[in-house]
Design a protein around this motif. Sequence first.
Motif, PDB file in Angstrom:
ATOM      1  N   GLY A  13     -32.106  32.236  26.468  1.00 27.35           N
ATOM      2  CA  GLY A  13     -33.061  31.505  25.658  1.00 27.35           C
ATOM      3  C   GLY A  13     -32.780  31.610  24.175  1.00 27.35           C
ATOM      4  O   GLY A  13     -33.579  31.152  23.344  1.00 27.35           O
ATOM      5  N   GLU A  14     -31.612  32.171  23.812  1.00 24.66           N
ATOM      6  CA  GLU A  14     -31.269  32.324  22.398  1.00 24.66           C
ATOM      7  C   GLU A  14     -30.815  30.992  21.804  1.00 24.66           C
ATOM      8  O   GLU A  14     -30.015  30.273  22.406  1.00 24.66           O
ATOM      9  N   VAL A  15     -31.344  30.668  20.632  1.00 26.26           N
ATOM     10  CA  VAL A  15     -30.889  29.492  19.898  1.00 26.26           C
ATOM     11  C   VAL A  15     -29.600  29.866  19.175  1.00 26.26           C
ATOM     12  O   VAL A  15     -29.595  30.747  18.315  1.00 26.26           O
ATOM     13  N   LEU A  16     -28.517  29.205  19.514  1.00 32.96           N
ATOM     14  CA  LEU A  16     -27.202  29.553  18.981  1.00 32.96           C
ATOM     15  C   LEU A  16     -26.834  28.755  17.736  1.00 32.96           C
ATOM     16  O   LEU A  16     -26.064  29.227  16.905  1.00 32.96           O
ATOM     17  N   ALA A  17     -27.365  27.528  17.629  1.00 31.77           N
ATOM     18  CA  ALA A  17     -27.028  26.688  16.476  1.00 31.77           C
ATOM     19  C   ALA A  17     -28.069  25.590  16.328  1.00 31.77           C
ATOM     20  O   ALA A  17     -28.711  25.189  17.308  1.00 31.77           O
ATOM     21  N   GLU A  18     -28.234  25.125  15.106  1.00 28.67           N
ATOM     22  CA  GLU A  18     -29.154  24.030  14.796  1.00 28.67           C
ATOM     23  C   GLU A  18     -28.416  23.007  13.946  1.00 28.67           C
ATOM     24  O   GLU A  18     -27.526  23.362  13.171  1.00 28.67           O
ATOM     25  N   GLY A  19     -28.791  21.743  14.081  1.00 24.04           N
ATOM     26  CA  GLY A  19     -28.118  20.720  13.304  1.00 24.04           C
ATOM     27  C   GLY A  19     -28.958  19.474  13.153  1.00 24.04           C
ATOM     28  O   GLY A  19     -29.969  19.301  13.833  1.00 24.04           O
ATOM     29  N   PHE A  20     -28.520  18.594  12.257  1.00 20.80           N
ATOM     30  CA  PHE A  20     -29.228  17.332  12.030  1.00 20.80           C
ATOM     31  C   PHE A  20     -28.241  16.304  11.518  1.00 20.80           C
ATOM     32  O   PHE A  20     -27.080  16.627  11.211  1.00 20.80           O
ATOM     33  N   ASN A  21     -28.684  15.062  11.459  1.00 21.37           N
ATOM     34  CA  ASN A  21     -27.803  13.970  11.061  1.00 21.37           C
ATOM     35  C   ASN A  21     -27.356  14.142   9.604  1.00 21.37           C
ATOM     36  O   ASN A  21     -28.177  14.226   8.704  1.00 21.37           O
ATOM     37  N   ARG A  22     -26.039  14.187   9.431  1.00 22.05           N
ATOM     38  CA  ARG A  22     -25.466  14.290   8.087  1.00 22.05           C
ATOM     39  C   ARG A  22     -24.448  13.179   7.885  1.00 22.05           C
ATOM     40  O   ARG A  22     -23.376  13.378   7.324  1.00 22.05           O
ATOM     41  N   SER A  23     -24.804  11.986   8.354  1.00 13.99           N
ATOM     42  CA  SER A  23     -23.878  10.863   8.236  1.00 13.99           C
ATOM     43  C   SER A  23     -23.674  10.423   6.793  1.00 13.99           C
ATOM     44  O   SER A  23     -22.756   9.642   6.506  1.00 13.99           O
ATOM     45  N   ALA A  24     -24.486  10.926   5.879  1.00 21.13           N
ATOM     46  CA  ALA A  24     -24.235  10.666   4.458  1.00 21.13           C
ATOM     47  C   ALA A  24     -22.936  11.345   4.014  1.00 21.13           C
ATOM     48  O   ALA A  24     -22.268  10.887   3.081  1.00 21.13           O
ATOM     49  N   ASP A  25     -22.579  12.442   4.697  1.00 23.03           N
ATOM     50  CA  ASP A  25     -21.330  13.150   4.397  1.00 23.03           C
ATOM     51  C   ASP A  25     -20.151  12.565   5.169  1.00 23.03           C
ATOM     52  O   ASP A  25     -19.038  12.508   4.656  1.00 23.03           O
ATOM     53  N   SER A  26     -20.412  12.170   6.410  1.00 23.01           N
ATOM     54  CA  SER A  26     -19.381  11.557   7.248  1.00 23.01           C
ATOM     55  C   SER A  26     -20.070  10.694   8.294  1.00 23.01           C
ATOM     56  O   SER A  26     -21.073  11.125   8.885  1.00 23.01           O
ATOM     57  N   PRO A  27     -19.577   9.496   8.566  1.00 25.05           N
ATOM     58  CA  PRO A  27     -20.236   8.634   9.551  1.00 25.05           C
ATOM     59  C   PRO A  27     -20.241   9.205  10.959  1.00 25.05           C
ATOM     60  O   PRO A  27     -20.994   8.733  11.810  1.00 25.05           O
ATOM     61  N   THR A  28     -19.423  10.235  11.231  1.00 21.63           N
ATOM     62  CA  THR A  28     -19.402  10.846  12.563  1.00 21.63           C
ATOM     63  C   THR A  28     -20.335  12.047  12.691  1.00 21.63           C
ATOM     64  O   THR A  28     -20.470  12.598  13.781  1.00 21.63           O
ATOM     65  N   PHE A  29     -20.966  12.447  11.594  1.00 23.45           N
ATOM     66  CA  PHE A  29     -21.801  13.650  11.633  1.00 23.45           C
ATOM     67  C   PHE A  29     -23.216  13.333  12.123  1.00 23.45           C
ATOM     68  O   PHE A  29     -24.202  13.490  11.393  1.00 23.45           O
ATOM     69  N   HIS A  30     -23.315  12.862  13.351  1.00 23.47           N
ATOM     70  CA  HIS A  30     -24.630  12.721  13.983  1.00 23.47           C
ATOM     71  C   HIS A  30     -25.198  14.113  14.269  1.00 23.47           C
ATOM     72  O   HIS A  30     -24.487  15.121  14.155  1.00 23.47           O
ATOM     73  N   GLY A  31     -26.468  14.169  14.647  1.00 29.60           N
ATOM     74  CA  GLY A  31     -27.101  15.463  14.867  1.00 29.60           C
ATOM     75  C   GLY A  31     -26.375  16.305  15.893  1.00 29.60           C
ATOM     76  O   GLY A  31     -26.166  17.517  15.701  1.00 29.60           O
ATOM     77  N   GLU A  32     -25.961  15.686  17.011  1.00 27.68           N
ATOM     78  CA  GLU A  32     -25.271  16.432  18.060  1.00 27.68           C
ATOM     79  C   GLU A  32     -23.903  16.916  17.588  1.00 27.68           C
ATOM     80  O   GLU A  32     -23.479  18.038  17.903  1.00 27.68           O
ATOM     81  N   MET A  33     -23.211  16.067  16.829  1.00 29.70           N
ATOM     82  CA  MET A  33     -21.903  16.464  16.311  1.00 29.70           C
ATOM     83  C   MET A  33     -22.051  17.630  15.336  1.00 29.70           C
ATOM     84  O   MET A  33     -21.238  18.562  15.327  1.00 29.70           O
ATOM     85  N   ASP A  34     -23.094  17.577  14.526  1.00 25.22           N
ATOM     86  CA  ASP A  34     -23.330  18.633  13.547  1.00 25.22           C
ATOM     87  C   ASP A  34     -23.581  19.967  14.240  1.00 25.22           C
ATOM     88  O   ASP A  34     -22.984  20.991  13.885  1.00 25.22           O
ATOM     89  N   VAL A  35     -24.451  19.971  15.264  1.00 18.58           N
ATOM     90  CA  VAL A  35     -24.796  21.240  15.908  1.00 18.58           C
ATOM     91  C   VAL A  35     -23.610  21.795  16.690  1.00 18.58           C
ATOM     92  O   VAL A  35     -23.388  23.011  16.725  1.00 18.58           O
TER      93      VAL A  35
END
Length: 215
Positions: free
Chosen positions: A89-111
Amino acid sequence: MSVRNEPTNIGRRNFLCGLAIGGASGIAIGVLRNQLAANSPEKNMNDERQAPADNTALDHEHFMRLAIEQARNVPHLPFGSVIVDTRSGEVLAEGFNRSADSPTFHGEMDVINRLAAKGPREDWSPLALYTTAEPCPMCQGAIEWAGIGLVVYGTSIATLQELDWWQIDIRADEVIRRTPFRQTRLLAGVLENECDALFRAVPRGKFRKQADDKR
């Protein structure tokens, strides 16, 4: 010889050994050896390694709320994700959409990239990825290459399309179906209303068509 068959072979050898030692008393010794082998650390380690991740006890709504919190970092693109170890149940990573930095940095890609940056991980199959919206083909493809065993999402691609968000019209389950080397499981609609509200509240603009935009 597979690990799965090893206990059976050990038991047969112990039984025969006990029989050779002598009659009923010898068989009793063989049974005792079987019990000791069954409780050995090596046996328990093998069973734990082979057992599938049991995520039935996971609080899916809790982890989806964490993904929603991540989505609030970018209110105009509320795609947030977290990766959880289903065993602890440990949270290993968190992420969010950073497509302003790169068009491929969707939330899932970021995490996924945030977790990968923490160091090599041989087996991602016991992990679950929670995301506010159904992964697009790019993101689901990345999930398959990572080998993440469970994907949980709130808002569907179909709903995003109804809300006029730009979406590639390929569903996550289609990507999964066409990935024969993985066994990813999909859980849809967790906190769906709350996630839908995030995307409904975003003003129309670059990634959400204007009402009169017929493209």
